[in-house]
Motif scaffolding. Structure first.
Motif, PDB file in Angstrom:
ATOM      1  N   SER A  62       0.844  -1.206   0.000  1.00  0.00           N
ATOM      2  CA  SER A  62       0.000   0.000   0.000  1.00  0.00           C
ATOM      3  C   SER A  62       0.875   1.249   0.000  1.00  0.00           C
ATOM      4  O   SER A  62       2.051   1.213   0.384  1.00  0.00           O
ATOM      5  CB  SER A  62      -0.910   0.034   1.244  1.00  0.00           C
ATOM      6  N   GLY A  63       0.231   2.356  -0.378  1.00  0.00           N
ATOM      7  CA  GLY A  63       0.924   3.640  -0.354  1.00  0.00           C
ATOM      8  C   GLY A  63       1.211   4.071   1.072  1.00  0.00           C
ATOM      9  O   GLY A  63       2.255   4.668   1.354  1.00  0.00           O
ATOM     10  N   THR A  64       0.288   3.790   1.961  1.00  0.00           N
ATOM     11  CA  THR A  64       0.485   4.140   3.371  1.00  0.00           C
ATOM     12  C   THR A  64       1.756   3.490   3.902  1.00  0.00           C
ATOM     13  O   THR A  64       2.593   4.141   4.550  1.00  0.00           O
ATOM     14  CB  THR A  64      -0.739   3.680   4.198  1.00  0.00           C
ATOM     15  N   ASN A 144      -4.044  15.450  -2.709  1.00  0.00           N
ATOM     16  CA  ASN A 144      -5.376  14.846  -2.728  1.00  0.00           C
ATOM     17  C   ASN A 144      -6.430  15.787  -2.137  1.00  0.00           C
ATOM     18  O   ASN A 144      -7.377  16.199  -2.810  1.00  0.00           O
ATOM     19  CB  ASN A 144      -5.296  13.520  -1.955  1.00  0.00           C
ATOM     20  N   MET A 199       7.281   7.913  -3.194  1.00  0.00           N
ATOM     21  CA  MET A 199       6.314   6.811  -3.186  1.00  0.00           C
ATOM     22  C   MET A 199       5.288   7.116  -4.275  1.00  0.00           C
ATOM     23  O   MET A 199       4.828   8.260  -4.385  1.00  0.00           O
ATOM     24  CB  MET A 199       5.625   6.727  -1.816  1.00  0.00           C
ATOM     25  N   CYS A 201       1.672   5.236  -6.278  1.00  0.00           N
ATOM     26  CA  CYS A 201       0.708   4.134  -6.207  1.00  0.00           C
ATOM     27  C   CYS A 201       0.425   3.564  -7.591  1.00  0.00           C
ATOM     28  O   CYS A 201       0.162   4.310  -8.539  1.00  0.00           O
ATOM     29  CB  CYS A 201      -0.604   4.607  -5.590  1.00  0.00           C
ATOM     30  N   SER A 203      -2.061   1.469  -7.676  1.00  0.00           N
ATOM     31  CA  SER A 203      -3.461   1.062  -7.476  1.00  0.00           C
ATOM     32  C   SER A 203      -4.448   2.225  -7.523  1.00  0.00           C
ATOM     33  O   SER A 203      -5.589   2.070  -7.141  1.00  0.00           O
ATOM     34  CB  SER A 203      -3.582   0.370  -6.112  1.00  0.00           C
ATOM     35  N   SER A 212       2.061  -0.304  -4.342  1.00  0.00           N
ATOM     36  CA  SER A 212       2.721   0.988  -4.452  1.00  0.00           C
ATOM     37  C   SER A 212       4.216   0.736  -4.501  1.00  0.00           C
ATOM     38  O   SER A 212       4.682  -0.332  -4.095  1.00  0.00           O
ATOM     39  CB  SER A 212       2.398   1.857  -3.237  1.00  0.00           C
TER      40      SER A 212
END
Ligand SMILES: Cc1ncc(COP(=O)(O)O)c(C=O)c1O
Length: 354
Positions: A62-64, A144, A199, A201, A203, A212
């Protein structure tokens, strides 16, 4: 509910894998990636590093996790991370920078989410016996929660150059960096070369189901590999996921302009609906944020009513709604969303008066 009749504008994370991705996943050559033996993951990491013109890349679930691993590698416990007030790392990542890296965010508000060195400089702290020192500067491109805004490359480059003069690393949350590159008409390598780590993503707009990438030099990525394992992100036959990621990386960027055109169509249509406030000129990528105060109803109410018409959107605050375009929503879907919103708002305005 048949998903195909739904116009799902909640996020670009909702895309489902394309037939090409599913085929690639079914046929992927795999191995144990914790031993670095998955040939498809290795290929994805090499390809990502090549596209960004960097030494190394690492696949994350994941991006997190990619962002938080970067924060952990760059900082020491007790330090501050300078970021914009709406940053994903601060607002949507479960306080992980505090819980896992022992760092505090130093959030700064910037117009359209775009920080400048002049905003950052007064908040940079060296080591002292009173105040926490700054360990990292973090930028988000596109931003975002500021509506998909894009950093002018010279602004990002200046922040990196001035931070580096103070030996401060700069991490880029480039979850949607390919959208930024498309909006600027530049390559991702060019607009990210000043950052210590990036980073991005697979997805989101690129359409992969999962994954990611974290990019940087070899020393940074080998530390990040250790941190990824600490976080439980050491995956085994992850080639089935990386295979879809490779398709996303090769085929995704070339069609992002369509998402941007659809977002602009939404923005221009929204600007004509009474009670809705939006500046369509600010919609330059695939995220559309608008204010519904003038309708007399809350964002949550409007989103609930839109869902009845099978148009899914996300309330982002009491009076703000977000729509995000992606490859599972076409122009006709966006036109349907506008029509549904017009009906909801005119109905609500009548009800508000009654
Ligand atoms: C700007 C930004 N950064 C990071 C992330 C985290 O990605 P993930 O959902 O894969 O953890 C997101 C997800 O929406 C995002 O929008």
């Amino acid at each position: 509910m048949n998903r195909d009749s739904v116009v799902d504008l909640r996020s670009d994370t909702v895309t489902r894998p394309t037939p090409a991705m599913r085929r690639a996943m079914a046929e992927a050559e795999v191995g144990d990636d914790v031993y670095s033996e998955d040939p498809t993951v290795n290929r994805l990491e090499l390809r990502a590093a090549e596209i960004f013109e960097r030494e190394a890349a690492l696949f994350f679930p994941s991006g997190t996790m990619g962002n938080q691993a970067a924060i952990r590698v760059h900082t020491c416990p007790g330090q501050e991370v300078i970021c914009e007030a709406r940053a994903h790392i601060l607002n949507y990542e479960m306080a992980t920078m505090a819980a896992f890296s022992g760092c505090l965010a130093r959030p700064l508000h910037a117009e359209d989410g775009i920080l400048t060195w002049n905003l950052i400089a007064p908040h940079v702290r060296g080591r002292s016996t009173v105040r926490a020192s700054t360990g990292l500067v973090e930028l988000e491109n596109t931003s975002n929660l500021a509506g998909g805004s894009v950093y002018p490359p010279e602004v990002a480059d200046e922040i990196c150059a001035r931070a580096h003069e103070l030996s401060l690393p700069v991490h880029l949350d480039g979850a949607r960096i390919f959208n930024a590159a498309e909006a600027l008409g530049k390559g991702v390598a060019e607009i990210t070369r000043s950052f210590d780590s990036v980073m991005f993503c697979l997805s989101k707009g690129l359409g992969a189901p999962v994954g990611s990438m974290l990019i940087g030099n070899k020393a940074f990525i080998s530390e990040a590999r250790i941190v990824r394992k600490m976080l439980g992100g050491g995956m085994r036959q992850a080639g089935v996921l990386a295979a879809a990621g490779l398709v996303a990386l090769e085929e995704g960027p070339g069609r992002l302009h369509v998402d941007h055109e659809n977002a602009r169509l939404l923005a221009e249509g929204l600007a004509e609906i009474p009670g809705i406030a939006i500046d369509p000129q600010k919609v330059v990528t695939n995220i559309v944020l608008f204010d519904v105060t003038g309708t007399g109803h809350t964002a949550a109410e409007i989103c609930r009513r839109l869902a009845v018409s099978k148009v899914l959107t996300n309330p982002m605050g009491a009076t703000t709604i977000r729509m995000v375009t992606h490859y599972d929503v076409d122009r006709a879907g966006c036109e349907r969303a506008l029509l549904a919103l017009r009906e909801v708002v005119s109905g609500s305005r009548t009800n508000a008066v009654a």
